[in-house]
Scaffold this motif. Structure first.
Motif, mmCIF file in Angstrom:
data_model
loop_
_atom_site.group_PDB
_atom_site.id
_atom_site.type_symbol
_atom_site.label_atom_id
_atom_site.label_comp_id
_atom_site.label_asym_id
_atom_site.label_seq_id
_atom_site.Cartn_x
_atom_site.Cartn_y
_atom_site.Cartn_z
ATOM 1 N N UNK A 275 0.911 -1.117 -0.194
ATOM 2 C CA UNK A 275 0.096 -0.014 0.002
ATOM 3 C C UNK A 275 0.824 1.377 -0.035
ATOM 4 N N UNK A 276 0.494 2.210 -0.986
ATOM 5 C CA UNK A 276 1.296 3.490 -0.982
ATOM 6 C C UNK A 276 0.298 4.528 -0.627
ATOM 7 N N UNK A 277 0.531 5.197 0.548
ATOM 8 C CA UNK A 277 -0.267 6.258 0.933
ATOM 9 C C UNK A 277 -0.018 7.755 0.535
ATOM 10 N N UNK A 278 -0.980 8.260 0.297
ATOM 11 C CA UNK A 278 -0.883 9.688 -0.201
ATOM 12 C C UNK A 278 -2.007 10.517 0.531
ATOM 13 N N UNK A 279 -2.725 10.114 1.470
ATOM 14 C CA UNK A 279 -3.773 10.618 1.862
ATOM 15 C C UNK A 279 -3.331 11.760 2.858
ATOM 16 N N UNK A 280 -3.821 12.760 2.725
ATOM 17 C CA UNK A 280 -3.287 14.037 3.448
ATOM 18 C C UNK A 280 -4.487 14.911 4.039
ATOM 19 N N UNK A 281 -4.101 15.496 5.194
ATOM 20 C CA UNK A 281 -5.311 16.095 6.144
ATOM 21 C C UNK A 281 -4.516 17.751 6.077
ATOM 22 N N UNK A 282 -5.274 18.594 5.764
ATOM 23 C CA UNK A 282 -5.192 19.964 5.875
ATOM 24 C C UNK A 282 -5.719 20.663 7.036
ATOM 25 N N UNK A 283 -5.080 21.372 7.867
ATOM 26 C CA UNK A 283 -5.681 21.863 9.108
ATOM 27 C C UNK A 283 -4.742 21.839 10.398
ATOM 28 N N UNK A 284 -5.119 22.689 11.281
ATOM 29 C CA UNK A 284 -4.667 22.745 12.513
ATOM 30 C C UNK A 284 -4.449 21.480 13.117
ATOM 31 N N UNK A 285 -3.331 20.889 13.613
ATOM 32 C CA UNK A 285 -3.272 19.799 14.538
ATOM 33 C C UNK A 285 -3.166 20.185 15.829
ATOM 34 N N UNK A 286 -3.810 19.434 17.014
ATOM 35 C CA UNK A 286 -3.392 19.646 18.410
ATOM 36 C C UNK A 286 -1.833 19.255 18.510
ATOM 37 N N UNK A 287 -1.313 19.693 19.378
ATOM 38 C CA UNK A 287 0.125 19.507 20.009
ATOM 39 C C UNK A 287 0.292 17.810 20.268
ATOM 40 N N UNK B 239 8.716 34.384 5.821
ATOM 41 C CA UNK B 239 9.107 33.441 6.993
ATOM 42 C C UNK B 239 8.210 34.228 8.166
ATOM 43 N N UNK B 240 8.510 35.335 8.274
ATOM 44 C CA UNK B 240 7.936 36.133 9.458
ATOM 45 C C UNK B 240 6.710 36.347 9.429
ATOM 46 N N UNK B 241 6.056 36.532 8.244
ATOM 47 C CA UNK B 241 4.749 36.742 7.833
ATOM 48 C C UNK B 241 4.059 35.538 8.038
ATOM 49 N N UNK B 242 4.654 34.230 7.709
ATOM 50 C CA UNK B 242 3.868 33.009 8.122
ATOM 51 C C UNK B 242 3.898 32.658 9.301
ATOM 52 N N UNK B 243 4.913 33.115 10.099
ATOM 53 C CA UNK B 243 4.888 32.803 11.594
ATOM 54 C C UNK B 243 3.552 33.481 12.199
ATOM 55 N N UNK B 244 3.604 34.970 11.690
ATOM 56 C CA UNK B 244 2.532 35.744 12.351
ATOM 57 C C UNK B 244 1.054 35.032 11.816
ATOM 58 N N UNK B 245 0.988 34.704 10.812
ATOM 59 C CA UNK B 245 -0.238 34.153 10.260
ATOM 60 C C UNK B 245 -0.603 32.822 10.877
ATOM 61 N N UNK B 246 0.354 32.251 11.265
ATOM 62 C CA UNK B 246 0.037 30.949 11.971
ATOM 63 C C UNK B 246 -0.543 31.408 13.412
ATOM 64 N N UNK B 247 0.355 32.409 13.858
ATOM 65 C CA UNK B 247 -0.359 32.829 15.323
ATOM 66 C C UNK B 247 -1.485 33.464 15.288
ATOM 67 N N UNK B 248 -1.836 34.086 14.148
ATOM 68 C CA UNK B 248 -3.273 34.836 13.902
ATOM 69 C C UNK B 248 -4.403 33.821 13.713
ATOM 70 N N UNK C 174 9.124 25.216 12.374
ATOM 71 C CA UNK C 174 9.564 24.549 13.298
ATOM 72 C C UNK C 174 10.747 25.219 14.602
ATOM 73 N N UNK C 175 11.316 26.088 14.100
ATOM 74 C CA UNK C 175 12.206 26.672 15.109
ATOM 75 C C UNK C 175 11.146 27.205 16.093
ATOM 76 N N UNK C 176 10.305 27.740 15.761
ATOM 77 C CA UNK C 176 9.359 28.376 16.864
ATOM 78 C C UNK C 176 8.519 27.480 17.402
ATOM 79 N N UNK C 177 8.493 25.999 17.086
ATOM 80 C CA UNK C 177 7.496 24.984 17.558
ATOM 81 C C UNK C 177 6.306 25.022 17.275
ATOM 82 N N UNK C 178 5.802 25.931 16.216
ATOM 83 C CA UNK C 178 4.543 25.669 15.800
ATOM 84 C C UNK C 178 4.197 25.380 14.547
ATOM 85 N N UNK C 179 4.691 24.417 13.979
ATOM 86 C CA UNK C 179 4.595 23.970 12.706
ATOM 87 C C UNK C 179 3.303 22.988 12.710
#
Lengths: 499, 371
Positions: free
Chosen positions: A133-145, A316-325, A366-371
């Motif tokens: 089996x080769x798996x390509x299933x993908x889930x987009x969205x926020x994941x809990x820690x 990178x900074x914009x993405x970090x802010x966007x994730x945190x927003x 990843x460096x900010x631990x929010x990936x």
């Protein structure tokens, strides 16, 4: 007045083959071909109007036509290239901003082509995709820690968009492309178990049956946004920017806002449809947070909210802010991405390649631990299955494709989308032209493309000894750079080939 | 002399291996002869560049102390590292780990052992748990002190490893003189020739040890995932990253071992789709949250911890792993011969299924009480 511009293409007609059937005359919306006024046996050509879309060449029953670069040459200069001179002539004629369609044709480095993939040899086996089996299933969205093992206090999973394969169709509005083109992608997305994106043009009523597979856009003009649009979709995407024209808005002139467009965009017929450069309610990151949460509130927290940004210098900074927003996914659109119409100078000079932006964004998160809090979607000229594999190995969860999808429907990349005379029935609203694209047939072509790519992705993953796309994601040891300097390797976070 | 650039941590070295483990479910202890005999049968699966053992229940008289096993390159490195240890720990006792001259074992470092408790003042100041404090101190010694390497730091257990064939390493450390209720062993076949003592396996963090056979193809995806949680993959080995994944899931996220296995070797989607709804939903949630912890590619591992072990095979079963039961004892090994050598007629022998963990607990507290 003399038109200083010179024809770009030469239309060759083999008179021994031509049977004067007139297909070329009927097929060319640019009116390049015609019968001679007094002699129906004689064909004449106005090659100045030719955009090299290859429609007449493809449909000529006797293969009598070919189009090539015009042999006429201006005096050579390495500095004053003919294109620049032509553009000056144009601007001297019109006094207007230069417009272009599709992604930049300028010879910027394509980093996808400077990265090589790995494969298993001896120390670990490759995996046979025909057996395993080769798996390509993908889930987009926020994941809990973390997962909560406490049954009384179980994990609450934020809304996810589930894809059978990590390839989606990117935003193209009804207006920029025809309803038939949009419907082809909608039907393909539904059959494939992935998503299409309706862009900022609303969702036409004929596409309501495909709403569950539709990422709906909320952009600066807010066109077509209403309750059902938000409630019935797969995900909501706030469009901040577009790779082909970062920092620039859009404009659909009033004469193109016909009855259908008016109903879908929910604006009066004949009015200009202007998407301002910024959202006038987002002047800062905290304003973005308010819009994200306004949408989440409006949808009862049932839809993932994406934020699409153009790849720019401080991505990178914009993405970090966007994730945190509070964004659930960030779409990074590289500067080689396509467009229906963009100011040429912006398209060819603003932004950075998606490969570099993606690499630094994934690393920063990843460096900010929010990936874990956000999914990453790469777009802006994903051209083939290995571009997808490399994007995922750099850190993307999924990719969006648009130009490649249109090419599967027949687009020949003539880059004249903004003229509205697309002979392939894609980037036009002219009924005689849109009729040329039959969704019942063409959706198979888009579907075949994604199936073929997915097949290739599983082959390549198998060769690496990987049988789930999860293990390819951000697996940068799968990549090696070739012909890249130290800074480029550092930014991409990969080693050089041979290292 | 080994080139510095080829040491673990400076380069990524895939390696093939032999592994085996023996546990007594009642917690009764037995000496190291059996495990040496078992791993010796699989001699050809190693190439003399690394062997090692983990033993549980060996220090009952010091069971409340962390047992630090340390390699030193020189007296100088010992001196600087010891001053750090003295500052951060109360040292109950210390001394050389007894070894026996063995002709095939050469270039051994100085090998010392310390039974310690965290310095109470420093521990309080750090606001960490005892375990976390020890883990961080060990990580500091290993990354900041040249020529000093702590290769074992759990309570009432110890790792014994070095460069050589595993059976020679076992004799070198005089393992016949130790009694444990759980033994695991590792023979190494690195595809490179560094032969650094610290690079041998098992890899240990507190009382968790891993012996591993295989080369995981998800390595960098896994590494970049655990590094988000403060782990530093210094050795660039699969074993290290798998140890950290277990530590994260099991110790820090509080998930049981079955759940950890369902994450590391997640069931295939085609199987999940056929599961009862509630079970499928749980697996889907785990997979979505922990997709970065999914391990793909061939591996078989034995995770040892105070009180038991887990044997786990990759989900496609690309590496061999055999288990057997005989009375109170459970055996696992890369090859069946390693089990049959000790126990010609086990009650039950089976090939571990891909992604299905074999989890065995030992009642060592009770057994120790009876001893």
């Amino acid at each position: 007045m003399i038109d200083y511009t010179l024809p770009e293409f030469l239309v060759d007609r083999d008179l021994n083959r031509c049977i004067q059937c007139g297909v070329c005359v009927r097929q060319c919306a640019n009116e390049v071909h015609a019968f001679a006024p007094n002699d129906p046996k004689k064909m004449i050509v106005d090659e100045r109007k030719c955009v090299n879309c290859q429609r007449c060449v493809t449909l000529c029953p006797t293969h009598a036509l070919s189009i090539r670069k015009h042999p006429n040459q201006m005096r050579e200069s390495a500095n004053w290239q003919p294109q620049l001179i032509k553009e000056i002539f144009k601007q001297a004629d019109t006094g207007a901003v230069l417009l272009s369609g599709m992604g930049t044709p300028q010879p910027y480095p394509v980093y996808w082509d400077k990265m090589l993939l790995n494969a298993s040899q001896v120390t670990n086996p490759s995996i046979d995709p025909l057996r395993e089996p080769m798996e390509t299933r993908t889930f987009l969205g926020r994941k809990p820690e973390r997962f909560s093992p406490d049954v009384k206090n179980p994990t609450v999973m934020p809304p996810q968009l589930e894809l059978k394969t990590p390839i989606m169709f990117s935003a193209m509005s009804f207006g920029s492309i025809s309803l038939n083109a949009q419907k082809s992608l909608a039907m393909a997305a539904q059959e494939l178990g992935t998503a299409f994106n309706c862009g900022e043009g609303g969702l036409h009523q004929d596409l309501q049956p495909y709403a569950k597979n539709c990422v709906v856009q909320v952009a600066s003009g807010r066109f077509g946004v209403y309750k059902d649009y938000l409630m019935n979709c797969a995900a909501v995407e706030i469009k901040i920017g577009q790779g082909a024209k970062p920092g620039i808005g859009g404009h659909l002139p009033g004469e193109k806002v016909n009855e259908e467009v008016s109903r879908t965009r929910r604006i009066p017929q004949g009015t200009d449809s202007i998407s301002p450069a910024p959202h006038h309610d987002i002047y800062s990151i905290e304003d973005l947070r308010q819009l994200i949460y306004a949408i989440k509130e409006a949808t009862n927290y049932t839809k993932p909210v994406f934020v699409k940004i153009a790849a720019v210098h401080n991505a990178a900074a914009i993405a970090s802010g966007t994730a945190r927003a509070g964004a659930d996914a960030i779409v990074i659109d590289g500067f080689r991405g396509g467009t229906g119409a963009a100011p040429t100078r912006v398209r060819d000079n603003v932004g950075i390649p998606v490969e570099l932006a993606l690499a630094v964004i994934d690393q920063r998160l990843r460096d900010e631990g929010i990936r874990q809090q956000v999914s990453l979607i790469a777009t802006g000229s994903i051209r083939c299955s290995t571009d997808v594999v490399k994007a995922i190995a750099l850190g993307a969860d999924a990719v969006y494709i648009a130009s490649a999808a249109l090419i599967s429907l027949g687009c020949h990349l003539c880059r004249n989308c903004y003229t509205g005379k697309c002979n392939w029935g894609i980037a036009t609203q002219r009924e005689d032209l849109t009729r040329r694209l039959n969704p019942e047939h063409s959706y198979h072509r888009a579907g075949n493309l994604i199936n073929a790519w997915t097949h290739e992705i599983t082959e390549i993953m198998g060769g690496m000894g990987i049988n789930a796309v999860d293990s390819l994601r951000s697996n940068r040891k799968a990549l090696r750079g070739i012909g890249l300097n130290d800074s480029e390797l550092r930014v991409l976070g990969i080693s050089a080939a041979g290292e | 002399m080994i080139k510095e650039s080829l040491k673990e941590g400076n380069v990524r070295i895939p390696s093939g291996c032999a592994i085996c483990g023996i546990i007594d479910r009642t917690g009764r202890r037995f000496n190291g002869n059996d495990i040496i005999e078992s791993i010796a049968v699989m001699h050809d699966r190693s190439n003399g560049l690394g062997g090692g053992f983990a033993a549980y229940g060996i220090y009952p008289e010091y069971k409340d102390f962390y047992a630090l096993h340390v390699f030193y390159d020189s007296n100088e490195s010992k001196k600087t590292a010891e001053s750090f240890l003295n500052d951060h720990f109360y040292i109950e006792t210390s001394g050389r780990i007894p070894t026996e001259k063995t002709p095939t074992i050469r270039q051994q470092p100085k090998i010392w052992r310390y039974f310690v408790k965290p310095n109470r003042y420093k521990l309080q100041e750090s606001e960490l748990t005892g375990e976390e404090y020890v883990a961080q101190c060990v990580l500091k010694v290993n990354s900041k002190f040249d020529g000093a390497y702590v290769f074992s730091c759990g309570k009432n257990m110890g790792v014994f490893k070095g460069v050589g064939y595993p059976e020679d390493i076992g004799r070198f450390y005089r393992l016949e003189e130790y009694k444990a209720y759980l033994w695991t062993a590792h023979g190494r076949f690195p595809t490179n020739t560094p032969g650094w003592w610290g690079g041998a396996h098992p890899f240990a963090l507190l009382d968790r040890t891993i012996v591993h056979n295989g080369e995981i193809s998800s390595y960098d995806a896994n590494r970049r995932y655990v590094e988000m949680y403060g782990y530093a993959c210094k050795l660039q080995t699969d074993t290290e990253v798998i140890t950290y994944l277990f530590d994260l899931l099991n110790r820090r996220h509080g998930l049981d071992l079955e759940t950890a296995a369902q994450i590391l070797t997640a069931p295939h989607w085609e199987d999940v789709d056929r599961m009862p709804a509630q079970q499928a939903e749980r697996i889907r949630t785990l997979r979505q949250i922990y997709s970065g912890a999914l391990i793909t590619g061939p591996f078989s591992i034995i995770l040892g911890f105070n009180g038991g072990m887990v044997a786990l095979n990759d989900r496609l079963k690309l590496r061999a792993l055999i288990a057997a039961e005989a009375g109170d004892r459970v055996y696992v090994a890369s090859e069946e011969c390693a089990i049959r050598k000790l126990c010609p007629q086990p009650d039950k022998v089976w090939a571990c299924e891909g992604g299905q963990p074999v989890i065995v607990y030992a009642d060592y507290e009770k057994a120790h009480h009876e001893e």
